[in-house]
Each structure stands twice: as structure tokens, then as C-alpha cells.
Write an enzyme that holds these catalytic residues in place. Structure first.
Site, PDB file in Angstrom:
ATOM      1  N   SER A 292       0.767  -1.314  -0.079  1.00 54.37           N
ATOM      2  CA  SER A 292       0.013   0.066   0.098  1.00 54.37           C
ATOM      3  C   SER A 292       0.752   1.196   0.003  1.00 54.37           C
ATOM      4  CB  SER A 292      -0.875   0.011   1.277  1.00 54.37           C
ATOM      5  OG  SER A 292      -1.483   1.464   1.320  1.00 54.37           O
TER       6      SER A 292
ATOM      7  N   TYR B 277      -2.040  -0.903  10.407  1.00 53.59           N
ATOM      8  CA  TYR B 277      -2.037  -1.146   9.219  1.00 53.59           C
ATOM      9  C   TYR B 277      -0.802  -0.762   8.351  1.00 53.59           C
ATOM     10  CZ  TYR B 277      -3.748  -1.442   4.100  1.00 53.59           C
ATOM     11  OH  TYR B 277      -3.949  -1.588   2.935  1.00 53.59           O
TER      12      TYR B 277
END
Length: 246
Positions: free
Chosen positions: A142, A155
Site C-alpha cells: 500500500s 495497517y
């Protein structure tokens, strides 16, 4: 001949979103695709039907990659069906953004179990079956690792780990003809994005890219398709930010 004819690929977490788009793209390019899913068998079967209706070949196989004991049977079923494995796409992942005061051990363990441990254990299994042909591993990361985004501590940590492991595995597996790369999507129009950010923030995100739009799952799938093609045989250990310039 299509670029992936004769290849077999596993895509984890492929029942929707980016994973489903990757599965369809690899099938379009000629690969036989294993659509891995955890929760929704019907959604996975729909992806398989889409691939078959377009003239491709695919099967759906259940496995929760956060559970170590469920991972080896996934790969065993693939070998039983197709007799080989050439490509692994570590796409399965979850997001859970909270202020640091609200995180807890269970949440941390859950995100790392899927986003990091599952990726690593799937790679562990894949290299058993790549054989002398070598193979391709693509990890979905990401672009949150490039920024300091409040509430994404856990995350972001998992995706930072994915980037680090990508480089280490590339160095370790390169002598065996295995390339390992990561694709780091920016803001992409998926269910995961809707879970991860508020609607207000989501509406603002296109203004953060020069292209003034959210990415699509197909945008990311096309980047993955490059990494698994012969055109990328000299590329390994890289993290490519597919974010529209975000």
C-alpha cells in the site's frame, strides 16, 4: 500466444476488489487461475464464471490465510488439479484504522496474521512447488507506507513489513530463479477503501492525485500483469507505487 499461456497462478483474497481484477487479468493473459477466498464462496464462484465465460480457466479454492494450518491444503489442491505452480499473488489483506488509544492486541494480531504472516507462509509453500522453472511472487502492499497517516499505525506497520519482506525474499530466492516484487496501490475504489476511510475523506481523495480520480482494481491488475510477465524477468526486489501520482 498469450503471455501467460501454460502458467498456473494463485491469487489470494480474489473474490472481490483488486484480487478479483488480478485473477481476471491473469486469466485473460492465458494463465490458469486459482481464485482463493475465505468468506464468500458465491463471490469467488462468480469470478470463476467471469473467467470461464471469457474463455479462460479457473477454480475457486477456500483457505483462510490467517490460519497457518489452512495454507498447505490450498497449495496441495492446486498441484493436484494442475500439476504445477508458477505465480503467487499475495493479495489477501484487511484494514482496520483506529486511533492509537483504541488499538488492542487482538486487532494487532489479526492484521499481522493476514497481511504479513499469511503472505510469508504462502510464499513458504509456493517455493516448494516452483521447481527448476523458477517463479514469480507479487505482494500487494500500500502507498500508505509513504505517508504518516493518523489512525493507520497498525495497517501501515503491516504494509511496511510487506515491503521489507519483499526485498529480503527477492535476495534470498533470486538464485533459484524466483523474482519477488510488491505493488503498492494508492487510493483504489474497492470495498476495502470504503471500510478504511470515511465517505467524506473518500470524496476528497481524487484531488490528491494528478489524474484526479481514484484508481480502479483493473489499474492495479495491469501493473501486476507486467510483473508476472517475461517483460519483467530482470526486475526483482522492487516496490512499485501504483497510485496515479498520489
Amino acid at each position: 500466444m498469450k503471455s501467460l499461456t501454460g502458467k498456473v497462478a494463485i491469487v489470494t483474497g480474489a473474490s472481490q476488489g483488486i484480487g478479483a481484477a488480478i485473477a481476471r487479468q491473469l486469466a485473460t493473459d492465458g494463465a490458469k487461475v486459482v481464485v482463493n477466498y475465505n468468506r464468500s464462496q458465491s463471490a469467488a464462484e462468480e469470478v470463476v464464471s467471469q473467467i470461464q465465460n471469457a474463455g479462460g480457466e479457473a477454480i475457486a479454492v477456500h483457505s483462510d490465510v490467517s490460519e497457518p494450518f489452512q495454507i498447505p491444503p490450498l497449495f496441495t489442491k492446486v498441484i493436484q488439479k494442475y500439476g504445477q505452480l508458477d505465480i503467487l499473488i499475495n493479495n489477501a489483506g484487511v484494514i482496520d484504522n483506529r486511533p492509537v488509544e483504541e488499538i488492542n492486541a487482538e486487532m494487532i494480531d489479526r492484521l499481522f496474521a493476514i497481511n504479513v504472516r499469511g503472505m510469508l507462509l504462502c510464499s513458504h509453500e509456493a517455493v516448494k512447488y516452483f521447481g527448476e522453472r523458477g517463479g514469480k511472487i507479487i505482494n500487494i502492499s500500500s502507498n500508505v507506507t509513504k505517508f504518516s497517516v493518523p489512525t493507520t499505525s497498525v495497517y501501515s506497520a503491516t504494509k511496511g513489513a510487506v515491503n521489507a519482506l519483499t526485498k529480503v525474499l527477492a535476495a534470498e530466492l533470486g538464485p533459484r530463479g524466483i523474482t519477488v516484487n510488491a505493488v503498492a496501490p494508492g487510493s483504489t475504489d474497492t470495498e476495502l477503501l470504503k471500510v478504511g476511510v470515511s465517505e467524506e475523506v473518500r470524496q476528497q481523495l481524487p484531488q490528491n492525485t494528478p489524474l484526479r480520480r481514484l484508481g480502479t482494481p483493473e489499474d492495479i491488475a495491469q501493473v501486476v500483469a507486467f510483473f508476472v510477465s517475461d517483460n519483467a524477468h530482470w526486475v526483482t526486489g522492487e516496490v512499485l507505487y501504483a497510485s496515479g501520482g498520489q
